[in-house]
Design an enzyme around this catalytic site. Structure first.
Site, short mmCIF file in Angstrom:
data_model
loop_
_atom_site.label_atom_id
_atom_site.label_comp_id
_atom_site.label_asym_id
_atom_site.label_seq_id
_atom_site.Cartn_x
_atom_site.Cartn_y
_atom_site.Cartn_z
N ASN A 152 0.83 -1.21 0.00
CA ASN A 152 0.00 0.00 0.00
C ASN A 152 0.85 1.25 0.00
OD1 ASN A 152 -2.73 -0.61 -0.12
ND2 ASN A 152 -2.71 -1.41 1.98
N TYR A 258 -13.86 1.82 1.81
CA TYR A 258 -13.00 3.01 1.93
C TYR A 258 -13.72 4.30 1.52
CZ TYR A 258 -8.86 0.29 3.01
OH TYR A 258 -7.95 -0.52 3.63
C1 G6P Z 1 -7.66 -3.99 3.74
C2 G6P Z 1 -7.04 -3.37 2.53
C3 G6P Z 1 -5.59 -3.67 2.47
C4 G6P Z 1 -4.91 -3.30 3.76
C5 G6P Z 1 -5.60 -3.95 4.94
C6 G6P Z 1 -5.08 -3.39 6.24
O1 G6P Z 1 -7.72 -5.34 3.59
O2 G6P Z 1 -7.67 -3.74 1.34
O3 G6P Z 1 -5.03 -2.94 1.41
O4 G6P Z 1 -3.57 -3.69 3.75
O5 G6P Z 1 -6.96 -3.71 4.91
O6 G6P Z 1 -5.33 -4.29 7.25
P1 G6P Z 1 -4.65 -4.15 8.69
O7 G6P Z 1 -5.02 -5.38 9.40
O8 G6P Z 1 -3.18 -3.99 8.44
O9 G6P Z 1 -5.21 -2.91 9.27
#
Ligand code: G6P
Length: 443
Positions: A152, A258
């Site tokens: 990301n 989002y």
């Molecule tokens: C979602 C998004 C990903 C991101 C993740 C973060 O799945 O699509 O792009 O990396 O959330 O998850 P976290 O557990 O790191 O907050």
């Protein structure tokens, strides 16, 4: 001598806590995707995590009884030689940098998130130069390999790679469309194979323009279901604040989780400020979760992906990644939602820019399916975020303070030019160590 058979995959950022999910995906698909070697690569700071995750991966493969060799290394160049696919899942500055990305903007009363707004900008500024370096190494050491990026902010990173790298075989992958599809299939009580969603937009700003079950358009029915507070589709990392039902119905388009940052800015900010006070921002929660996961991974008896990993927002990322690799390898020509060069798919976005759209995946890579113009209701925000991503990418590559200030100020989550400058200056200082393009070493 005959070339070796089977596939060589290199995973950069191999010490990530997500790796067991990827390994599980490869094991499940071994019959159609025979991986000869999986190289897990990390940097010196990640040595211990690489050892722990790598050993778990080796135990998982042993349990599965497949001849897939799992190699661990800190030498990226050595690993890249002869690769067929390179996946990237790095976190420059580790979770401590994410904590700063989230907490510094919140201190100034604006949203702090790792892919949107000020936090997203800084994650991009730290990450893009490293990804470009990896792409250039690939051009030299494995020019035919595909670079599959999960790092990301995936939209901004793909934009920068497509524009500034000489290596052109680049695809950005996100679990979000897969996640939305699974949630909606559950809501409708149908099998995943019966459901089709026309996805289009940008990463973390993707829309479901139409939803079909067995060819029948059910978009309005799905929106009806989604407008009920009990049916909110969200991810582990985004608060499930419910949508205003009349807004969803008037829009007639599926939004991704989002979108809440843009259309529910106030409510999300309130949630984040609460977490800021309690020390429970997402980054802080994830840091504790990671520590627990690594304790589990250390257990020499463990030889499967532990279910606790599903507490992370990235659940299903392995499906997105492994399906893509398998479809390129097998020339499946199936449809997947990916971040690729627009090439005219969405009217009004530059051909060379990255978009997230449905693609047909062939042995020559993903081919975007034409979308035409985005509906006027969502096109404005998409254009604004695309401008942000382009200027942010330019700032990341050039180290231009002016470009970084412009990117920060035009972002819709930053409400004033004064705040933009304050946050920018504080974050540049806080992340100095990982921003050499802004702080060249004096000779
Ligand atoms: C979602 C998004 C990903 C991101 C993740 C973060 O799945 O699509 O792009 O990396 O959330 O998850 P976290 O557990 O790191 O907050």
């Amino acid at each position: 001598m005959n070339p070796p058979t089977g596939v060589k995959i290199v995973t950069i950022g191999g010490g990530s806590s997500y790796t067991p999910e990827f390994v599980e995906g490869l094991i499940k698909r071994y019959d159609e995707l025979p991986v000869r070697e999986l190289w897990l690569v990390d940097i010196e700071e990640g040595r211990e995590k690489l050892e722990i995750v790598g050993k778990l991966a080796q135990r998982m493969v042993k349990r599965a009884g497949i001849p897939m060799k799992v190699c661990l290394t800190l030498n990226r160049k050595e690993a890249l030689v002869g690769a067929d696919f390179v996946t990237t899942q790095i976190r420059v500055g580790l979770l401590d940098a994410r904590i700063k990305d989230e907490r510094i903007p919140l201190k100034h009363g604006i949203i702090g998130q790792e892919t949107n707004g000020a936090g997203g900008l800084f994650k991009g500024l730290r990450t893009i130069p490293v990804l470009l370096e990896i792409a250039e190494e690939m051009q030299e050491l494995c020019p035919d390999a595909w670079l599959i990026n999960f790092t990301n902010p995936a939209g901004m990173v793909t934009e920068a790679l497509l524009r500034y790298s000489s290596h052109k075989k680049i695809v950005g992958v996100c679990n979000l469309p897969v996640h939305m599809k699974i949630s909606i299939a559950k809501l409708l009580g149908v099998q995943l194979e019966e459901l089709q969603i026309d996805f289009a937009g940008l990463n973390h700003l993707v829309h479901g323009l139409n939803v079909y079950v067995d060819g029948k358009n059910v978009t309005h029915h799905v929106i009806d279901l989604l407008s009920r507070p009990e049916n909110q589709v969200t991810m582990r990392n985004i608060a499930p604040v419910p949508w205003q039902p009349d807004f969803l119905k008037a829009l007639g388009i599926l939004l991704c989780p989002y979108h809440r940052y843009y259309f529910k800015t106030k409510e999300i900010l309130e949630e984040e400020l609460e977490a800021f006070k309690k020390g429970t921002t997402r980054a802080e929660v994830v840091k504790r979760l990671e520590a627990d996961l690594f304790e589990l991974y250390k257990n020499p008896e463990l030889d499967i992906k532990p279910p606790q990993l599903e507490k992370r927002g990235g659940a299903y990322y392995s499906d997105a990644a492994c399906n893509l690799i398998s479809s390129i390898y097998n020339d499946k020509q199936d449809i997947q939602t990916l971040n690729v060069q627009n090439q005219g798919a969405i009217t009004g976005i530059p051909d060379e820019s990255a978009v997230e759209v449905n693609c047909i995946v062939t042995k020559d890579g993903p081919k975007p399916i034409p979308v035409g113009e985005l509906p006027v209701e969502v096109n404005g925000l998409v254009q604004q975020i695309k401008s942000f991503e382009r200027i942010a990418s330019e700032a990341a590559v050039t180290g231009s303070y002016e470009k970084a200030l412009l990117a920060m100020t035009i972002n819709p989550l930053v409400p004033s030019d004064e705040i933009a400058k304050k946050v920018l200056d504080e974050m540049l200082e806080a992340h100095k160590e990982y921003l050499p393009q802004f702080f060249p070493k004096k000779v």
